[in-house]
Every structure is written in C-alpha cells, then in structure tokens.
Motif scaffolding. Structure first.
Motif, PDB file in Angstrom:
ATOM      1  N   TYR A  31       0.832  -1.195   0.000  1.00 16.11           N
ATOM      2  CA  TYR A  31       0.000   0.000   0.000  1.00 16.11           C
ATOM      3  C   TYR A  31       0.871   1.251   0.000  1.00 16.11           C
ATOM      4  O   TYR A  31       1.765   1.382   0.839  1.00 16.11           O
ATOM      5  CB  TYR A  31      -0.909   0.013   1.237  1.00 16.11           C
ATOM      6  CG  TYR A  31      -1.852  -1.166   1.249  1.00 16.11           C
ATOM      7  CD1 TYR A  31      -3.084  -1.097   0.602  1.00 16.11           C
ATOM      8  CD2 TYR A  31      -1.488  -2.359   1.858  1.00 16.11           C
ATOM      9  CE1 TYR A  31      -3.937  -2.187   0.586  1.00 16.11           C
ATOM     10  CE2 TYR A  31      -2.331  -3.447   1.843  1.00 16.11           C
ATOM     11  CZ  TYR A  31      -3.557  -3.365   1.196  1.00 16.11           C
ATOM     12  OH  TYR A  31      -4.400  -4.453   1.175  1.00 16.11           O
ATOM     13  N   THR A  67       0.336   4.993   0.707  1.00 18.27           N
ATOM     14  CA  THR A  67      -0.733   5.729   1.365  1.00 18.27           C
ATOM     15  C   THR A  67      -0.917   7.132   0.794  1.00 18.27           C
ATOM     16  O   THR A  67       0.034   7.806   0.420  1.00 18.27           O
ATOM     17  CB  THR A  67      -0.500   5.798   2.881  1.00 18.27           C
ATOM     18  OG1 THR A  67       0.775   6.410   3.138  1.00 18.27           O
ATOM     19  CG2 THR A  67      -0.528   4.408   3.510  1.00 18.27           C
ATOM     20  N   ALA A 102      -5.331   4.671  -0.237  1.00 25.16           N
ATOM     21  CA  ALA A 102      -4.020   4.117  -0.590  1.00 25.16           C
ATOM     22  C   ALA A 102      -4.096   3.447  -1.948  1.00 25.16           C
ATOM     23  O   ALA A 102      -5.136   2.895  -2.324  1.00 25.16           O
ATOM     24  CB  ALA A 102      -3.561   3.097   0.451  1.00 25.16           C
ATOM     25  N   GLU A 158      -3.163   0.246  -3.882  1.00 27.88           N
ATOM     26  CA  GLU A 158      -2.948  -1.150  -3.497  1.00 27.88           C
ATOM     27  C   GLU A 158      -2.343  -1.910  -4.677  1.00 27.88           C
ATOM     28  O   GLU A 158      -2.865  -1.834  -5.796  1.00 27.88           O
ATOM     29  CB  GLU A 158      -4.281  -1.793  -3.106  1.00 27.88           C
ATOM     30  CG  GLU A 158      -4.152  -3.253  -2.722  1.00 27.88           C
ATOM     31  CD  GLU A 158      -5.514  -3.896  -2.489  1.00 27.88           C
ATOM     32  OE1 GLU A 158      -5.697  -4.489  -1.428  1.00 27.88           O
ATOM     33  OE2 GLU A 158      -6.376  -3.790  -3.393  1.00 27.88           O
TER      34      GLU A 158
END
Length: 195
Positions: A59, A61, A67, A69
């Motif tokens: 992730y 952020t 976030a 992914e």
C-alpha cells in the motif's frame, strides 16, 4: 512486550489484516490485479509504503485514508524481514549482484554472478525499477522493492527476502514513492504460499 509483538499489534490496530478486499481468481491464473485506490479501515499517514505479507499486498498511502494497493510477492520462509525502513535509493533498470547468503543457499544458481553481477535489463532479477531499503545505523539492508518479469510469482512467498511487483506496476510505484519515504514491512502472521 518484544518488538515482534509490538509490530504485530500495530498491524491489527491499523486494520491491515482486514483491508484487503476479496479477490476472485481461477486456480491456474496468477494473483496479479491492476493497482487500484482503496479506502483503509484506519487512516495511515500519507506518503508511506506498507507491506502486508500475509495478503501479498503493498500500500502506498494517500491523504484522507486512501491508498494505492498493489499485488506483490514476498520473501520465502525466514528470508522475509519485518521492520521499519526508508527508501535510501531508487534505480531504473538496476544492476544486480547476489548476496553472500543467496550464494551460500543456492550456489548452483547464483555463484556465476558473484564477481561481476548482472547488468540491468529485462532478464535481471530486480526488473525494471528498484527501491532500496535502508535503516538508520545499518545503511543498506540489501532488501528491495523491485520488479519482476515472472508474473507467476505474484501472490506467493518465493523471493530471497524482497517484495516484488510486476515490471509494469513497479514503474508506477517508482514514480509515486520519493527517496526518504518510510516503509513498513509487517511480520508474517500466517503460513504464506511458497514454491
């Protein structure tokens, strides 16, 4: 409470074990999915990398509890190293030299690269891009977040300790993550797929 318990507790409190959405796939297909923006159960500071090894997810952020992914592969067995790091260097098409530990574990595979390593390029184990993980007082840890052209390894615990993304995905992550960014590799809490 030891460091492992502290980090494991942090994983639970951050919701990393619960934020990976269900992902349906055919058994014969690799666990590759396109990068996507998700909402975290608990907001994390923006501008950090968090690796959830049990879910094979990384992730990056963003503000407001969001976030990016990414699907990843992780280190096999006890080669995976949990901890807090920072991005100490970034390289495009990096060259690669196996560590002494890699040569000791698999001399038939790595010994030929011990002296001169391998130039960067599509067949290089570090792939298209690499983020080099450092720690204060230790310097370069020889852990990397890097690309791979072997998409069948995504979603598995097969590497020599590094987190790997497809070459296309690492190119995107490389643009997003600056040098100096904080990186958290959470401990494994379950047996992860290998081999």
């Amino acid at each position: 409470m030891n460091r492992r318990e502290l980090i494991t507790g942090a994983v639970g409190s951050l919701g990393l074990g619960l934020m990976t959405p269900a992902f349906a796939q055919e058994a014969s297909e690799p666990a590759v999915m396109p990068p996507r923006i998700v909402t975290l159960r608990d907001a994390l500071p923006a501008g950090e990398v968090h690796v959830a090894p049990d879910h094979f997810r990384l992730y990056w952020t963003l503000p407001e509890g969001k976030a990016w992914e990414y699907a990843i592969r992780v280190g096999r067995d006890d080669l995976y190293e949990a901890g807090e790091f920072y991005v100490g260097a970034k390289k495009k098409w990096p060259s690669w030299t196996p560590t002494p530990g890699m040569i000791e574990r698999e001399p038939e595979k790595y010994e030929k690269y011990a002296e001169d390593g391998m130039e960067g390029g599509p067949d290089n184990p570090l792939g298209a891009r690499a983020l080099y993980l450092f720690q204060d007082g230790r310097g370069d840890t020889f852990l990397r977040i890097h690309g791979t052209n072997d998409v069948n390894t995504i979603g598995r615990a097969v590497s020599n300790g590094c987190a790997g993304l497809t070459n296309e995905h690492i190119k995107l992550l490389y643009k997003q993550v600056p040098e100096g960014a904080r990186v958290v590799l959470y401990p494994k809490r379950a047996t992860t797929r290998s081999g």
